[in-house]
Write a protein that holds these residues in place. Structure first.
Motif, PDB file in Angstrom:
ATOM      1  N   ARG A 220      24.407   3.969   6.931  1.00  0.00           N
ATOM      2  CA  ARG A 220      23.718   4.498   8.100  1.00  0.00           C
ATOM      3  C   ARG A 220      22.662   5.508   7.645  1.00  0.00           C
ATOM      4  O   ARG A 220      22.865   6.216   6.662  1.00  0.00           O
ATOM      5  CB  ARG A 220      24.705   5.177   9.055  1.00  0.00           C
ATOM      6  CG  ARG A 220      25.748   4.231   9.650  1.00  0.00           C
ATOM      7  CD  ARG A 220      25.095   3.252  10.613  1.00  0.00           C
ATOM      8  NE  ARG A 220      26.074   2.346  11.218  1.00  0.00           N
ATOM      9  CZ  ARG A 220      26.373   1.156  10.754  1.00  0.00           C
ATOM     10  NH1 ARG A 220      25.793   0.718   9.630  1.00  0.00           N
ATOM     11  NH2 ARG A 220      27.247   0.383  11.376  1.00  0.00           N
ATOM     12  N   TRP A 222      20.500   8.787   8.987  1.00  0.00           N
ATOM     13  CA  TRP A 222      20.352   9.828  10.003  1.00  0.00           C
ATOM     14  C   TRP A 222      19.045  10.570   9.756  1.00  0.00           C
ATOM     15  O   TRP A 222      18.832  11.123   8.665  1.00  0.00           O
ATOM     16  CB  TRP A 222      21.514  10.809   9.956  1.00  0.00           C
ATOM     17  CG  TRP A 222      22.808  10.246  10.458  1.00  0.00           C
ATOM     18  CD1 TRP A 222      23.033   8.990  10.940  1.00  0.00           C
ATOM     19  CD2 TRP A 222      24.063  10.931  10.513  1.00  0.00           C
ATOM     20  NE1 TRP A 222      24.346   8.845  11.305  1.00  0.00           N
ATOM     21  CE2 TRP A 222      25.007  10.020  11.057  1.00  0.00           C
ATOM     22  CE3 TRP A 222      24.491  12.211  10.167  1.00  0.00           C
ATOM     23  CZ2 TRP A 222      26.346  10.363  11.256  1.00  0.00           C
ATOM     24  CZ3 TRP A 222      25.822  12.554  10.363  1.00  0.00           C
ATOM     25  CH2 TRP A 222      26.735  11.641  10.910  1.00  0.00           C
ATOM     26  N   GLN A 247      19.904   6.510  13.226  1.00  0.00           N
ATOM     27  CA  GLN A 247      20.059   7.441  14.337  1.00  0.00           C
ATOM     28  C   GLN A 247      19.030   8.557  14.225  1.00  0.00           C
ATOM     29  O   GLN A 247      18.939   9.221  13.194  1.00  0.00           O
ATOM     30  CB  GLN A 247      21.461   8.037  14.375  1.00  0.00           C
ATOM     31  CG  GLN A 247      21.670   9.004  15.542  1.00  0.00           C
ATOM     32  CD  GLN A 247      23.117   9.368  15.752  1.00  0.00           C
ATOM     33  OE1 GLN A 247      24.016   8.770  15.159  1.00  0.00           O
ATOM     34  NE2 GLN A 247      23.368  10.352  16.602  1.00  0.00           N
ATOM     35  N   TRP A 249      18.223  12.122  15.464  1.00  0.00           N
ATOM     36  CA  TRP A 249      18.923  13.263  16.057  1.00  0.00           C
ATOM     37  C   TRP A 249      17.988  14.222  16.784  1.00  0.00           C
ATOM     38  O   TRP A 249      18.446  15.094  17.534  1.00  0.00           O
ATOM     39  CB  TRP A 249      19.672  14.032  14.972  1.00  0.00           C
ATOM     40  CG  TRP A 249      20.887  13.335  14.447  1.00  0.00           C
ATOM     41  CD1 TRP A 249      20.934  12.379  13.469  1.00  0.00           C
ATOM     42  CD2 TRP A 249      22.231  13.530  14.872  1.00  0.00           C
ATOM     43  NE1 TRP A 249      22.223  11.967  13.249  1.00  0.00           N
ATOM     44  CE2 TRP A 249      23.057  12.666  14.097  1.00  0.00           C
ATOM     45  CE3 TRP A 249      22.851  14.355  15.822  1.00  0.00           C
ATOM     46  CZ2 TRP A 249      24.439  12.606  14.256  1.00  0.00           C
ATOM     47  CZ3 TRP A 249      24.223  14.289  15.969  1.00  0.00           C
ATOM     48  CH2 TRP A 249      25.002  13.422  15.205  1.00  0.00           C
TER      49      TRP A 249
END
Length: 367
Positions: A220, A222, A247, A249
């Motif tokens: 993943r 981030w 992702q 943030w």
């Protein structure tokens, strides 16, 4: 009652970034002996959220001459403002505040400390001659010029020709306890992360493209931060068909809990000097993959230096990222070594004590 020293902090922007975070930390540590005025040339005061409300800080909005005004009009406007505000010490940051150094050099109004933290995209390949000469002429008139990296120290001495007795190398330091992780078992092995302002000079597409090429599909990515490049990055993530693995943030006032979950911190910038985010990642026990920019290679532990690669070599960058994701033991080993070095050499308390002494010296030497 003892007089409070008045510090005037000037930035091209007070949007959250390395220099702004460092200044907020210093302001919090200085205590009641000082009061502060902060000026953001672009009117953006986002980083004020990092300063507790009980600290005495004024924020001044500028009324600069119109955009077609010449440099002299701006300099004399700033000089008048300096006389009006009457600071005991002027603190300026980077090229975007150079007019303040020029304004303060004509029969100096107050002592001045100037920081140079790095360059914008327009000076990555080659510095502009006009800026070199402006720095050569006006920065030696400051009380001190501070740089956070050895690379910048070398540039300041050998290109800008600043006098050695006015130039100080002060490395950044961070609050170790906020990021320190004693038990690495809570880390999620497949998480690669970056904490940065999403600007072109950070070249996050380099990281996204390398990540999309990884054979390990359980990993993943981030991305912590915000900025003008976010929409372009979101579009690139969609084009690479990796939206489910990436992702965003957004901006985080305190990213410590996010960073502590990362195993690999991946910096992909075209230009840096001494990025605080790398120190935060080291304190959190992350292995570092990065382009070879600024002082990053000497910041990380010796064992991690093999993962700092030339920024032109995209394939090697991807290979180093892949190796760390595939080797959990190596990741943990490098993370622990980075953590130890960060605690030993980049201590926030030590940095703050140096700045306290420097501010006091600059003010008292001018009396």
């Amino acid at each position: 009652m003892k007089k409070k020293y008045h510090l005037l902090h000037v930035f091209s922007t007070f949007k959250t970034g390395g220099p702004q975070v460092r200044s907020c930390d210093i302001i919090q540590d200085l205590g009641e002996e000082y009061r502060h005025t902060i000026i953001a040339m672009d009117g953006n005061y986002e980083a004020k959220a990092r300063i507790p409300e009980n600290i005495m800080v004024d924020y001044v909005e500028l009324s600069l001459p119109k955009s077609n005004a010449n440099t002299f009009s701006i300099i004399f406007y700033l000089r008048d403002l300096l006389k009006k505000l009457k600071p005991d010490l002027l603190l300026t940051s980077n090229w975007g505040t150079i007019e303040w150094a020029m304004a303060n050099s004509l029969r100096r109004i107050c002592p001045q400390i100037h920081w140079e933290d790095g360059f914008g995209p327009e000076e990555i390949i080659r510095q502009k001659k006009r800026r070199i000469w402006t720095r050569r002429i006006f920065l030696p008139r400051c009380s001190f010029v501070v740089v956070p990296s050895r690379l910048l120290e070398n540039i300041a001495l050998n290109i800008w020709k600043l006098p050695a007795n006015r130039l100080l190398y002060i490395p950044n330091g961070i609050e170790q306890s906020k990021f320190f992780l004693s038990d690495f078992s809570c880390k999620q092995h497949q998480i690669v992360g970056i904490v940065t302002a999403l600007r072109k000079i950070k070249n996050i597409p380099r990281l996204v493209e390398a990540f999309s090429d990884l054979p390990c599909k359980e990993s993943r990515l981030w991305i912590v931060g915000d900025g003008e490049e976010r929409q372009n990055l979101e579009r690139l993530v969609q084009e690479k068909n990796i939206s489910s693995r990436v992702q965003f943030w957004g901006h985080q006032d305190d990213p410590s809990q996010i960073i502590r979950q990362m195993n690999v911190f991946a910096l992909s910038s075209d230009s840096e000097q001494m990025p605080i985010s790398v120190l935060e990642a080291m304190a959190s026990g992350c292995a570092i993959v990065s382009t070879d920019v600024g002082d990053v290679k000497v910041m990380v532990c010796e064992e991690n230096q093999d993962f700092i690669v030339p920024k032109e070599d995209k394939n090697l960058y991807c290979q180093k990222l892949q190796r760390l994701l595939e080797d959990k033991e190596l990741c943990s080993f490098l993370g622990k070594k980075n953590q130890e070095k960060c605690a030993r050499e980049y201590n926030k308390k030590q940095m703050l004590e140096i700045y306290k002494s420097l501010y006091h010296k600059a003010i008292e030497d001018d009396r």
